[in-house]
Design a protein around this motif. Structure first.
Motif, PDB file in Angstrom:
ATOM      1  N   ILE A 181      70.084  -1.765-110.998  1.00  0.00           N
ATOM      2  CA  ILE A 181      69.283  -1.838-109.781  1.00  0.00           C
ATOM      3  C   ILE A 181      69.562  -3.115-109.001  1.00  0.00           C
ATOM      4  CG2 ILE A 181      66.916  -2.039-108.919  1.00  0.00           C
ATOM      5  CD1 ILE A 181      66.110  -0.126-111.172  1.00  0.00           C
ATOM      6  N   LEU A 182      69.620  -4.241-109.678  1.00  0.00           N
ATOM      7  CA  LEU A 182      69.818  -5.509-108.969  1.00  0.00           C
ATOM      8  C   LEU A 182      71.147  -5.557-108.220  1.00  0.00           C
ATOM      9  CD1 LEU A 182      68.210  -7.985-111.503  1.00  0.00           C
ATOM     10  CD2 LEU A 182      67.253  -7.081-109.377  1.00  0.00           C
ATOM     11  N   PRO A 183      72.281  -5.186-108.842  1.00  0.00           N
ATOM     12  CA  PRO A 183      73.521  -5.139-108.052  1.00  0.00           C
ATOM     13  C   PRO A 183      73.474  -4.063-106.951  1.00  0.00           C
ATOM     14  CG  PRO A 183      74.031  -5.183-110.387  1.00  0.00           C
ATOM     15  CD  PRO A 183      72.555  -5.000-110.258  1.00  0.00           C
ATOM     16  N   GLY A 184      72.716  -3.000-107.205  1.00  0.00           N
ATOM     17  CA  GLY A 184      72.560  -1.970-106.180  1.00  0.00           C
ATOM     18  C   GLY A 184      71.865  -2.509-104.951  1.00  0.00           C
ATOM     19  N   TRP A 185      70.800  -3.298-105.159  1.00  0.00           N
ATOM     20  CA  TRP A 185      70.114  -3.918-104.033  1.00  0.00           C
ATOM     21  C   TRP A 185      71.023  -4.893-103.314  1.00  0.00           C
ATOM     22  CZ3 TRP A 185      66.583  -2.254-101.230  1.00  0.00           C
ATOM     23  CH2 TRP A 185      65.542  -1.485-101.741  1.00  0.00           C
ATOM     24  N   LEU A 186      71.797  -5.634-104.055  1.00  0.00           N
ATOM     25  CA  LEU A 186      72.734  -6.577-103.447  1.00  0.00           C
ATOM     26  C   LEU A 186      73.755  -5.825-102.597  1.00  0.00           C
ATOM     27  CD1 LEU A 186      73.717  -9.490-103.169  1.00  0.00           C
ATOM     28  CD2 LEU A 186      75.118  -9.117-105.204  1.00  0.00           C
ATOM     29  N   GLY A 187      74.251  -4.704-103.110  1.00  0.00           N
ATOM     30  CA  GLY A 187      75.211  -3.892-102.356  1.00  0.00           C
ATOM     31  C   GLY A 187      74.612  -3.332-101.080  1.00  0.00           C
ATOM     32  N   VAL A 188      73.373  -2.859-101.150  1.00  0.00           N
ATOM     33  CA  VAL A 188      72.703  -2.335 -99.960  1.00  0.00           C
ATOM     34  C   VAL A 188      72.490  -3.467 -98.952  1.00  0.00           C
ATOM     35  CG1 VAL A 188      70.517  -1.403 -99.099  1.00  0.00           C
ATOM     36  CG2 VAL A 188      71.613  -0.374-101.090  1.00  0.00           C
ATOM     37  N   ALA A 189      72.087  -4.631 -99.426  1.00  0.00           N
ATOM     38  CA  ALA A 189      71.859  -5.766 -98.521  1.00  0.00           C
ATOM     39  C   ALA A 189      73.149  -6.173 -97.818  1.00  0.00           C
ATOM     40  CB  ALA A 189      71.281  -6.949 -99.298  1.00  0.00           C
ATOM     41  N   ILE A 190      74.242  -6.216 -98.563  1.00  0.00           N
ATOM     42  CA  ILE A 190      75.525  -6.596 -97.964  1.00  0.00           C
ATOM     43  C   ILE A 190      75.992  -5.536 -96.983  1.00  0.00           C
ATOM     44  CG2 ILE A 190      77.981  -6.942 -98.458  1.00  0.00           C
ATOM     45  CD1 ILE A 190      77.062  -8.319-101.086  1.00  0.00           C
ATOM     46  N   ALA A 191      75.873  -4.271 -97.365  1.00  0.00           N
ATOM     47  CA  ALA A 191      76.335  -3.185 -96.497  1.00  0.00           C
ATOM     48  C   ALA A 191      75.506  -3.069 -95.223  1.00  0.00           C
ATOM     49  CB  ALA A 191      76.310  -1.863 -97.254  1.00  0.00           C
ATOM     50  N   SER A 192      74.235  -3.435 -95.273  1.00  0.00           N
ATOM     51  CA  SER A 192      73.388  -3.292 -94.094  1.00  0.00           C
ATOM     52  C   SER A 192      73.381  -4.534 -93.212  1.00  0.00           C
ATOM     53  CB  SER A 192      71.954  -2.960 -94.503  1.00  0.00           C
ATOM     54  OG  SER A 192      71.404  -4.025 -95.236  1.00  0.00           O
ATOM     55  N   SER A 193      73.986  -5.618 -93.694  1.00  0.00           N
ATOM     56  CA  SER A 193      74.023  -6.823 -92.872  1.00  0.00           C
ATOM     57  C   SER A 193      75.133  -6.715 -91.839  1.00  0.00           C
ATOM     58  CB  SER A 193      74.204  -8.066 -93.744  1.00  0.00           C
ATOM     59  OG  SER A 193      75.484  -8.050 -94.331  1.00  0.00           O
ATOM     60  N   GLU A 194      75.044  -7.522 -90.814  1.00  0.00           N
ATOM     61  CA  GLU A 194      76.068  -7.526 -89.774  1.00  0.00           C
ATOM     62  C   GLU A 194      77.365  -8.068 -90.350  1.00  0.00           C
ATOM     63  OE1 GLU A 194      75.883  -6.348 -86.698  1.00  0.00           O
ATOM     64  OE2 GLU A 194      73.822  -5.722 -87.087  1.00  0.00           O
ATOM     65  N   ASP A 195      78.470  -7.495 -89.915  1.00  0.00           N
ATOM     66  CA  ASP A 195      79.794  -7.928 -90.353  1.00  0.00           C
ATOM     67  C   ASP A 195      80.203  -9.153 -89.529  1.00  0.00           C
ATOM     68  OD1 ASP A 195      83.095  -6.348 -90.445  1.00  0.00           O
ATOM     69  OD2 ASP A 195      82.376  -8.247 -91.237  1.00  0.00           O
ATOM     70  N   PRO A 196      80.267 -10.351 -90.168  1.00  0.00           N
ATOM     71  CA  PRO A 196      80.601 -11.542 -89.394  1.00  0.00           C
ATOM     72  C   PRO A 196      82.046 -11.554 -88.896  1.00  0.00           C
ATOM     73  CG  PRO A 196      80.461 -12.076 -91.717  1.00  0.00           C
ATOM     74  CD  PRO A 196      80.042 -10.636 -91.557  1.00  0.00           C
ATOM     75  N   THR A 197      82.916 -10.729 -89.472  1.00  0.00           N
ATOM     76  CA  THR A 197      84.305 -10.702 -89.020  1.00  0.00           C
ATOM     77  C   THR A 197      84.507  -9.749 -87.867  1.00  0.00           C
ATOM     78  OG1 THR A 197      84.878  -8.936 -90.578  1.00  0.00           O
ATOM     79  CG2 THR A 197      85.141 -11.215 -91.338  1.00  0.00           C
ATOM     80  N   ASN A 198      83.470  -8.976 -87.523  1.00  0.00           N
ATOM     81  CA  ASN A 198      83.572  -8.011 -86.436  1.00  0.00           C
ATOM     82  C   ASN A 198      83.403  -8.750 -85.114  1.00  0.00           C
ATOM     83  OD1 ASN A 198      83.703  -5.737 -84.935  1.00  0.00           O
ATOM     84  ND2 ASN A 198      81.730  -4.907 -85.586  1.00  0.00           N
ATOM     85  N   LYS A 199      84.481  -8.896 -84.386  1.00  0.00           N
ATOM     86  CA  LYS A 199      84.449  -9.625 -83.127  1.00  0.00           C
ATOM     87  C   LYS A 199      84.236  -8.658 -81.981  1.00  0.00           C
ATOM     88  CE  LYS A 199      87.476 -13.202 -84.847  1.00  0.00           C
ATOM     89  NZ  LYS A 199      88.762 -13.826 -84.758  1.00  0.00           N
ATOM     90  N   ALA A 200      83.660  -9.164 -80.916  1.00  0.00           N
ATOM     91  CA  ALA A 200      83.452  -8.350 -79.727  1.00  0.00           C
ATOM     92  C   ALA A 200      84.805  -7.985 -79.125  1.00  0.00           C
ATOM     93  CB  ALA A 200      82.613  -9.124 -78.706  1.00  0.00           C
ATOM     94  N   PRO A 201      84.925  -6.762 -78.611  1.00  0.00           N
ATOM     95  CA  PRO A 201      86.203  -6.363 -78.035  1.00  0.00           C
ATOM     96  C   PRO A 201      86.538  -7.192 -76.810  1.00  0.00           C
ATOM     97  CG  PRO A 201      84.526  -4.704 -77.602  1.00  0.00           C
ATOM     98  CD  PRO A 201      83.916  -5.728 -78.516  1.00  0.00           C
ATOM     99  N   GLN A 202      87.803  -7.480 -76.668  1.00  0.00           N
ATOM    100  CA  GLN A 202      88.299  -8.232 -75.529  1.00  0.00           C
ATOM    101  C   GLN A 202      88.574  -7.264 -74.394  1.00  0.00           C
ATOM    102  OE1 GLN A 202      88.705 -11.598 -75.438  1.00  0.00           O
ATOM    103  NE2 GLN A 202      87.804 -11.741 -77.460  1.00  0.00           N
ATOM    104  N   GLY A 203      87.984  -7.476 -73.260  1.00  0.00           N
ATOM    105  CA  GLY A 203      88.187  -6.588 -72.117  1.00  0.00           C
ATOM    106  C   GLY A 203      89.215  -7.161 -71.161  1.00  0.00           C
ATOM    107  N   ARG A 204      89.723  -6.316 -70.283  1.00  0.00           N
ATOM    108  CA  ARG A 204      90.668  -6.760 -69.264  1.00  0.00           C
ATOM    109  C   ARG A 204      89.940  -7.443 -68.150  1.00  0.00           C
ATOM    110  NH1 ARG A 204      93.881  -1.371 -68.041  1.00  0.00           N
ATOM    111  NH2 ARG A 204      93.094  -0.411 -69.905  1.00  0.00           N
ATOM    112  N   GLN A 205      90.566  -8.439 -67.613  1.00  0.00           N
ATOM    113  CA  GLN A 205      90.017  -9.145 -66.461  1.00  0.00           C
ATOM    114  C   GLN A 205      90.713  -8.637 -65.210  1.00  0.00           C
ATOM    115  OE1 GLN A 205      87.520 -11.363 -66.567  1.00  0.00           O
ATOM    116  NE2 GLN A 205      87.356 -10.963 -68.748  1.00  0.00           N
ATOM    117  N   LEU A 206      89.939  -8.316 -64.194  1.00  0.00           N
ATOM    118  CA  LEU A 206      90.524  -7.862 -62.932  1.00  0.00           C
ATOM    119  C   LEU A 206      90.431  -8.956 -61.903  1.00  0.00           C
ATOM    120  CD1 LEU A 206      89.183  -4.238 -62.675  1.00  0.00           C
ATOM    121  CD2 LEU A 206      91.454  -4.955 -63.324  1.00  0.00           C
TER     122      LEU A 206
END
Length: 182
Positions: A157-182
């Motif tokens: 149960i304890l590692p299961g809770w840790l896995g759920v907490a990690i999976a539901s947290s925001e991904d810090p490596t997920n960067k906002a998409p870079q858009g084109r500048q006009l």
């Protein structure tokens, strides 16, 4: 704006047609004419609208499924918060040992805070699968609490809770998409 794939495709085709029509008008103009600059500005504006719409298209197309995932996820987490609150109350009602509160209070706080999460278009499937994993972990917790399962399963149960907490947290490596500048 949300809609069906057909309506989104239709809107995209309309914007493309508008750009083509404005381009044809511009090509028909002599660059020395006064209306050339006006037509050029209209073409640039229509092109910006088309590019903006194309950048939003993946989110627009994913919206119906994302909305469904959001309902599943939020009600799953809210249901689990109720289960955790009932288990905390049962610790006192059934006169269980206080160490159950060490497991159940953080569980309650975690699922209660998770029940207010925002579900974006990119991560909605992951959040739905995390909600399913949450059900498994909470069912194990309930079975353990009522002594249907042996206490050594707490190690699951304890590692299961840790896995759920990690999976539901925001991904810090997920960067906002870079858009084109006009």
């Amino acid at each position: 704006m949300t809609g069906t794939k057909e309506s989104i495709d239709q809107q995209h085709a309309t914007l493309q047609q508008q750009v083509r029509g404005l381009h044809d008008k511009l090509v028909a103009c002599d660059p020395d004419e006064d209306r050339y600059n006006t037509e050029y500005e209209r073409l640039v504006q229509a092109t910006r609208e088309l590019l903006s719409f194309e950048q939003r298209m993946p989110d627009l197309l994913a919206e119906p499924e994302r909305a469904s995932s959001e309902r599943v996820v939020l009600w799953s987490w809210r249901t689990q918060a109720v289960v955790a609150a009932v288990l905390v109350a049962l610790v006192f009602i059934l006169d269980r040992t206080w160490w159950w509160l060490v497991l159940l209070v953080p569980q309650f706080v975690g699922v209660l805070s998770g029940s207010f999460q925002k579900i974006g278009a990119k991560e909605h499937r992951t959040r739905r699968h995390t909600a399913i994993a949450l059900h498994v972990v909470v069912v194990l917790t309930v079975l353990l609490f009522f002594q249907i399962l042996p206490m050594w399963l707490l190690a699951v149960i304890l590692p299961g809770w840790l896995g759920v907490a990690i999976a539901s947290s925001e991904d810090p490596t997920n960067k906002a998409p870079q858009g084109r500048q006009l």
